[in-house]
Design an enzyme around this catalytic site. Sequence first.
Site, mmCIF file in Angstrom:
data_model
loop_
_atom_site.group_PDB
_atom_site.id
_atom_site.type_symbol
_atom_site.label_atom_id
_atom_site.label_comp_id
_atom_site.label_asym_id
_atom_site.label_seq_id
_atom_site.Cartn_x
_atom_site.Cartn_y
_atom_site.Cartn_z
ATOM 1 C CG ASP A 230 -3.858 36.609 54.649
ATOM 2 O OD1 ASP A 230 -4.424 35.516 54.821
ATOM 3 O OD2 ASP A 230 -2.857 36.965 55.289
ATOM 4 C CG ASP B 252 2.974 22.186 53.384
ATOM 5 O OD1 ASP B 252 3.818 22.915 52.844
ATOM 6 O OD2 ASP B 252 2.126 21.550 52.728
HETATM 7 P P1 ITT Z 1 7.940 27.387 53.384
HETATM 8 O O1 ITT Z 1 7.766 26.084 52.644
HETATM 9 O O2 ITT Z 1 9.360 27.828 53.433
HETATM 10 O O3 ITT Z 1 7.304 27.359 54.729
HETATM 11 P P2 ITT Z 1 5.995 28.370 51.481
HETATM 12 O O4 ITT Z 1 5.463 29.725 51.186
HETATM 13 O O5 ITT Z 1 6.462 27.559 50.307
HETATM 14 O O6 ITT Z 1 7.165 28.543 52.550
HETATM 15 P P3 ITT Z 1 3.900 26.417 51.858
HETATM 16 O O7 ITT Z 1 4.555 25.439 50.961
HETATM 17 O O8 ITT Z 1 3.294 25.907 53.112
HETATM 18 O O9 ITT Z 1 4.938 27.558 52.283
HETATM 19 O O10 ITT Z 1 2.815 27.199 51.030
HETATM 20 C C1 ITT Z 1 1.713 27.779 51.646
HETATM 21 C C2 ITT Z 1 1.076 28.748 50.685
HETATM 22 O O11 ITT Z 1 -0.245 29.050 51.106
HETATM 23 C C3 ITT Z 1 1.852 30.025 50.640
HETATM 24 O O12 ITT Z 1 1.998 30.385 49.319
HETATM 25 C C4 ITT Z 1 1.008 31.037 51.375
HETATM 26 O O13 ITT Z 1 1.024 32.266 50.732
HETATM 27 C C5 ITT Z 1 -0.380 30.419 51.389
HETATM 28 N N1 ITT Z 1 -0.904 30.594 52.757
HETATM 29 C C6 ITT Z 1 -0.745 29.772 53.810
HETATM 30 N N2 ITT Z 1 -1.252 30.305 54.924
HETATM 31 C C7 ITT Z 1 -1.739 31.502 54.575
HETATM 32 C C8 ITT Z 1 -2.366 32.548 55.268
HETATM 33 O O14 ITT Z 1 -2.554 32.497 56.576
HETATM 34 N N3 ITT Z 1 -2.723 33.629 54.594
HETATM 35 C C9 ITT Z 1 -2.506 33.716 53.271
HETATM 36 N N4 ITT Z 1 -1.910 32.797 52.528
HETATM 37 C C10 ITT Z 1 -1.523 31.684 53.177
#
Ligand code: ITT
Length: 198
Positions: A160, A71
């Site tokens: 990003d 997360d």
């Molecule tokens: P899952 O729950 O299925 O894993 P999700 O996209 O809903 O998918 P999250 O709830 O963890 O995942 O949301 C994380 C958000 O933060 C997600 O919208 C990503 O685009 C952003 N994010 C996380 N790490 C990132 C990265 O390395 N680069 C760019 N954006 C990132």
Amino acid sequence: MKKIKKIIIGTNNEGKYREICDLLPSNIKKYSPKQFGISSPEETGKSFKKNAFIKAAYFSKKTNLICLSDDSGIAIDLLKGEPGIYSSRWSGEKNNFNLAIKKIYKKMKNLKKDWKKNNAAKFICCMVLFWPNGKSYAGQGIIKGKISNKKKGKNGFGYDPIFIPEGYKETFGEMKPKLKMSIDHRSKAFFKIKKYFL
Ligand code: ITT
């Protein structure tokens, strides 16, 4: 300690899935929720750790496999840590990050004329490993940086194109994926749990 040989990577986010696969050793058998036709559970927690735990427990119980979930999100100082755990939700039902990024710039501009000088931000990632017997283990990683004056670069995913990590001039979106993955929040979180794999 018994090293993990097969795992489900508990995410339906393709960008994350790709990066987590690249962090894991190549000889580990990796499964995705998609292969089992399982969608993600509702993230009802109030912290990255809780939501990562909810996802890892959910996918592990559904498949009887060890699950690694992530997360993560971006926290902007000027916005008092928003969007934080709501980073995904800011992109709406269609995961439109142009929209989420516009929302960030609009909020920052509305709050401060010189928002460009108040642009500190960080990416946070919490990874949780969950075993079918109920055991779990968590690790968190943070990378500090700032919000770029404008969107730049086509690499990566999500936020990003607007994040410039400390010590660099380019956004994660402009960086070579290998470089991003060697310094980012995800690799730092993985470092804390990698003893289970290597
Ligand atoms: P899952 O729950 O299925 O894993 P999700 O996209 O809903 O998918 P999250 O709830 O963890 O995942 O949301 C994380 C958000 O933060 C997600 O919208 C990503 O685009 C952003 N994010 C996380 N790490 C990132 C990265 O390395 N680069 C760019 N954006 C990132």
